[in-house]
Design a protein around this motif. Sequence first.
Motif, mmCIF file in Angstrom:
data_model
loop_
_atom_site.group_PDB
_atom_site.id
_atom_site.type_symbol
_atom_site.label_atom_id
_atom_site.label_comp_id
_atom_site.label_asym_id
_atom_site.label_seq_id
_atom_site.Cartn_x
_atom_site.Cartn_y
_atom_site.Cartn_z
ATOM 1 N N MET A 97 96.546 0.935 19.932
ATOM 2 C CA MET A 97 97.197 -0.354 20.159
ATOM 3 C C MET A 97 97.708 -0.908 18.833
ATOM 4 O O MET A 97 96.948 -1.019 17.877
ATOM 5 C CB MET A 97 96.201 -1.365 20.746
ATOM 6 C CG MET A 97 95.697 -1.039 22.140
ATOM 7 S SD MET A 97 96.943 -1.204 23.427
ATOM 8 C CE MET A 97 97.239 -2.950 23.476
ATOM 9 N N LEU B 273 98.797 -4.043 16.808
ATOM 10 C CA LEU B 273 98.499 -5.465 16.962
ATOM 11 C C LEU B 273 98.958 -6.283 15.762
ATOM 12 O O LEU B 273 98.588 -5.992 14.622
ATOM 13 C CB LEU B 273 96.990 -5.663 17.167
ATOM 14 C CG LEU B 273 96.338 -4.878 18.316
ATOM 15 C CD1 LEU B 273 94.829 -5.054 18.278
ATOM 16 C CD2 LEU B 273 96.890 -5.307 19.672
ATOM 17 N N VAL C 72 96.256 -11.442 20.395
ATOM 18 C CA VAL C 72 95.582 -10.138 20.402
ATOM 19 C C VAL C 72 94.060 -10.256 20.322
ATOM 20 O O VAL C 72 93.351 -9.255 20.394
ATOM 21 C CB VAL C 72 96.091 -9.226 19.249
ATOM 22 C CG1 VAL C 72 97.612 -9.134 19.260
ATOM 23 C CG2 VAL C 72 95.600 -9.709 17.883
ATOM 24 N N VAL D 105 91.313 -8.160 22.280
ATOM 25 C CA VAL D 105 91.064 -6.758 21.916
ATOM 26 C C VAL D 105 89.896 -6.682 20.927
ATOM 27 O O VAL D 105 89.002 -5.839 21.061
ATOM 28 C CB VAL D 105 92.325 -6.096 21.302
ATOM 29 C CG1 VAL D 105 92.019 -4.649 20.896
ATOM 30 C CG2 VAL D 105 93.493 -6.135 22.269
ATOM 31 N N GLU E 71 86.164 -5.127 21.333
ATOM 32 C CA GLU E 71 85.688 -4.149 20.347
ATOM 33 C C GLU E 71 84.327 -4.563 19.803
ATOM 34 O O GLU E 71 83.387 -3.764 19.767
ATOM 35 C CB GLU E 71 86.725 -4.087 19.219
ATOM 36 C CG GLU E 71 86.562 -2.955 18.227
ATOM 37 C CD GLU E 71 87.720 -2.960 17.219
ATOM 38 O OE1 GLU E 71 88.422 -1.951 17.168
ATOM 39 O OE2 GLU E 71 87.909 -3.965 16.499
ATOM 40 N N THR F 227 92.715 0.378 17.008
ATOM 41 C CA THR F 227 93.617 -0.746 16.718
ATOM 42 C C THR F 227 94.361 -0.490 15.410
ATOM 43 O O THR F 227 93.760 -0.116 14.418
ATOM 44 C CB THR F 227 92.842 -2.076 16.627
ATOM 45 O OG1 THR F 227 91.858 -1.980 15.595
ATOM 46 C CG2 THR F 227 92.163 -2.413 17.945
#
Length: 285
Positions: A1, A3, A9, A12, A16, A30
Amino acid sequence: MALLPIPDVLPVFVAEENNYFKDLGIVVETLAVGSALERDQLMQAGRIDGMINEISGAAMFNRKKNMVKIVGIARSPLGDAPLFRVLGAPGSGIKGVTELAGVPIGISKNTVIEYISDRLLAAGGVGKKNRVYKSVPVLPERLQLLLSGQIKAATLPDPLGTSALAAGAVEIVNDTSLGDVSCSVISFSTASLEEKKETVKKFMVAWDRAVTELNADPQKYRALMLKKIRVPGNVQKSFAIPPFPVKALPTPGQWEDVMNWMVEKKLLKGALKYEDSITLDFLPE
């Protein structure tokens, strides 16, 4: 992803930190990117599976063939937390939207910033002929030009907008007044949606859990936000974590409005179909 360091964001990183991805048996990598251009280049090159972008950005990818699909809304204006604000320079004396007629407004051309500015000005009674824009694509530069009075008005995303207010700028209007126009979205490449279908579904389950957690106790994640999101120094203590929408997709009406704007701007030759760029298949049950 891929970001950007923006509030949109944050789920996310919450997922995580709380091991939601691990618990669901998926690995999410990420990639921090410094600009939308860098993010889009990574997608174009097939180096990422997903990103947080906006409706117009997804449509640009799909001009010639379907490269990406939107699987959910990341953020929309909720409560008193806008995504974008139109601001007047300190001491400019501009208070209402109608006073922006003929006044150059700092924006980035052909982007979501111009789209939002157009819609906010139109809603406030400023006709097409009276909308004047000055292209200042670099956000920190736009902020500085506004604060120094070199431009009388500018459209800025939060938290830069909040920072401008704290430094003496005046809010003229923000996109909470047009709640169904503004949103950022979660987009994945069509290849990833086919090849990693179950993984993307699990990613969206983790995103949903993170949003629920964030909305329930935003203060708990303040340190994480300040670590991962670019918040200007003058509002690091005051900028509030915004609320996030739950299990939402852009509506056909939202899509159609963006299509109309993009066709008018000659960014697209014709409107793209809603169902070719947006899918219901990945929203959690």
